[in-house]
Design a protein around this motif. Structure first.
Motif, PDB file in Angstrom:
ATOM      1  N   ALA A 195       0.847  -1.196   0.000  1.00 30.89           N
ATOM      2  CA  ALA A 195       0.000   0.000   0.000  1.00 30.89           C
ATOM      3  C   ALA A 195       0.883   1.247   0.000  1.00 30.89           C
ATOM      4  O   ALA A 195       0.682   2.179  -0.782  1.00 30.89           O
ATOM      5  CB  ALA A 195      -0.935   0.000   1.207  1.00 30.89           C
TER       6      ALA A 195
ATOM      7  N   GLU B 276      -0.303  -3.762   3.946  1.00 30.06           N
ATOM      8  CA  GLU B 276      -0.397  -2.471   4.649  1.00 30.06           C
ATOM      9  C   GLU B 276       0.681  -2.312   5.723  1.00 30.06           C
ATOM     10  O   GLU B 276       0.502  -1.545   6.664  1.00 30.06           O
ATOM     11  CB  GLU B 276      -1.782  -2.330   5.286  1.00 30.06           C
ATOM     12  CG  GLU B 276      -2.933  -2.268   4.311  1.00 30.06           C
ATOM     13  CD  GLU B 276      -3.441  -0.858   4.078  1.00 30.06           C
ATOM     14  OE1 GLU B 276      -2.653   0.095   4.274  1.00 30.06           O
ATOM     15  OE2 GLU B 276      -4.621  -0.723   3.715  1.00 30.06           O
TER      16      GLU B 276
ATOM     17  N   SER C 150       1.553   1.289   6.124  1.00 27.11           N
ATOM     18  CA  SER C 150       0.435   2.229   6.128  1.00 27.11           C
ATOM     19  C   SER C 150      -0.553   1.957   7.243  1.00 27.11           C
ATOM     20  O   SER C 150      -1.291   2.852   7.666  1.00 27.11           O
ATOM     21  CB  SER C 150      -0.295   2.198   4.779  1.00 27.11           C
ATOM     22  OG  SER C 150      -0.597   0.872   4.401  1.00 27.11           O
TER      23      SER C 150
ATOM     24  N   GLY D  13      -5.657   1.619   7.865  1.00 26.58           N
ATOM     25  CA  GLY D  13      -4.766   1.540   6.722  1.00 26.58           C
ATOM     26  C   GLY D  13      -5.266   2.335   5.535  1.00 26.58           C
ATOM     27  O   GLY D  13      -6.334   2.965   5.565  1.00 26.58           O
TER      28      GLY D  13
ATOM     29  N   GLY E  71      -1.220  -6.956   7.174  1.00 25.13           N
ATOM     30  CA  GLY E  71      -0.536  -5.882   7.886  1.00 25.13           C
ATOM     31  C   GLY E  71       0.379  -6.449   8.949  1.00 25.13           C
ATOM     32  O   GLY E  71       0.388  -7.655   9.201  1.00 25.13           O
TER      33      GLY E  71
END
Length: 392
Positions: A176, A205, A208, A218, A234
């Motif tokens: 991302a 992610e 982010s 995110g 993530g």
């Protein structure tokens, strides 16, 4: 084994040799690190929200450590799946507005095993050329065809999708926010292409999560695209300040990964104390909005200050701010001079970045004060003139 010595010598000649250096946190001074007895302003860490030394997180881990011991003792499919896992995964799914979630030991293992669980021989993965190494290695492990598209070039991706439109399974995967450049993936365009060509979409992610979205969910949430992403991955090792990774998606996706993700099946579960720390960090990520606001403000200040000084700094809104030097040896020299001035900022060289784009990767934290960053940019400017990166 003589060849190893020769290869290491070649790396040294190219200023590409890597070594391990000891660093330690500074008690009660988040945003700093200790190296060789010197306290340095830490502009190299991924502790974006400044949570790595949060006393409440540390205390939650200490309490769980004393109750449940040092380790989990087995993989999650054997006896390592403690009750705290279920509570954390329920909380993660609610946070991400997804049906289910699954916790992994780290981001590398999550990416590499999720990709190889979703695709195999006869399939194809479309991957941005600047994706993280864990994504690249996941594609290699999967034995699927690897169709790499030019960085953020969705027209090139479309050409590749047309070429491979008859493949059995098609997976588009992207960071991302790209870890060495700090720029965003073109997620809206990727969603459109995913729908047009019947592909799956996986978004990492790692850099982010915690920083975008109303509660740190995110970039996908920030853009309102969370329901268009099939696999949402993530990490807890960056904005969360702890360790580990997660994948969110449909219940069937999570059931499939429990059965097919080799890094989950064949790895010892995270210790209970770490799960407790992650759970506590999740609360702070969701509720302490001031950390995101400060980080965004600090990132803007730092970028604009370096640009005004004359450095070529790309526009952006992330705390990852690369200063391109180009030459490997010059980047190492820049980093060494920064350390002499009390700043930790690492020289990033190939293969982490393309050849000829060696850089200092500045990475900010909500723990940094405005004055610390102003002073740092003045120091960076002086060194830039000293090395000829800036011209008078």
């Amino acid at each position: 084994m003589k060849w190893i010595e020769e290869e290491l010598s070649s790396l040294a000649d190219l200023s590409l040799l890597r070594t391990l250096r000891e660093s330690a946190p500074v008690p009660n001074r988040p945003g700093y690190t200790m190296r060789n007895g010197q306290m340095l302003l830490n502009l190299a860490s991924n502790d974006y929200l400044g949570l790595a030394q949060h006393p409440v997180i540390i205390e939650s881990m200490r309490e769980k450590l004393l109750i449940d011991g040092a380790g989990s003792g087995a993989s999650r499919l054997v006896t390592g799946n403690g009750e705290q896992y279920a509570r954390l995964e329920e909380a993660l799914a609610a946070w991400q507005n997804s049906e289910a979630s699954l916790v992994f030991a780290n981001g590398y293992m999550a990416n590499s095993s999720v990709i190889s669980a979703l695709v195999g021989r006869g399939d194809v993965v479309f991957s941005d050329q600047l994706n993280h190494a864990s994504i690249v290695d996941g594609v290699v492990l999967s034995r699927a065809e690897h169709a790499r598209y030019r960085h953020n070039d969705t027209e090139h991706l479309k050409v590749l999708l047309r070429k491979h439109r008859n493949k059995r399974r098609k997976l588009i995967v992207t960071d991302a926010v790209f870890s060495m450049d700090g720029d965003h993936a073109h997620l809206r365009e990727l969603v459109s292409l995913k729908n047009e060509f019947g592909a799956m979409l996986m978004v990492d992610e790692a850099h982010s999560g915690g920083m975008f979205g109303s509660c740190g969910e995110g970039l996908c949430h920030e853009l309102g695209l969370q329901n268009e992403v099939d696999v949402h991955m993530g990490t807890f090792s960056k904005a969360f300040g702890v360790y580990g990774a997660y994948v969110c998606g449909s219940r069937n996706l999570i059931r499939w990964l429990i059965n097919k993700a080799r890094a989950l099946i064949y790895s010892t579960a995270l210790p209970p104390s770490l799960i407790a720390g992650i759970s506590t960090a999740l609360t702070f990520v969701q509720t302490e909005h001031w950390r995101r606001e400060r980080l965004r403000s600090s990132s803007w200040l730092f970028r604009s200050s370096l640009s005004e000084a004359g450095f070529h700094i790309a526009d952006g809104d992330t705390p990852i701010i690369p200063l391109i030097v180009g030459d490997n040896a010059a980047a190492l020299r820049f980093s060494a001079l920064l350390e002499q001035e009390g700043i930790a900022a690492v020289a990033i060289r190939p293969p982490s970045v393309p050849s000829g784009t060696a850089r200092i990767r500045f990475s900010l934290s909500a723990a940094h004060t405005e004055q610390e960053l102003v002073d740092a940019t003045r120091c960076i400017r002086r060194i830039g003139y000293q090395l000829g990166v800036l011209r008078a």
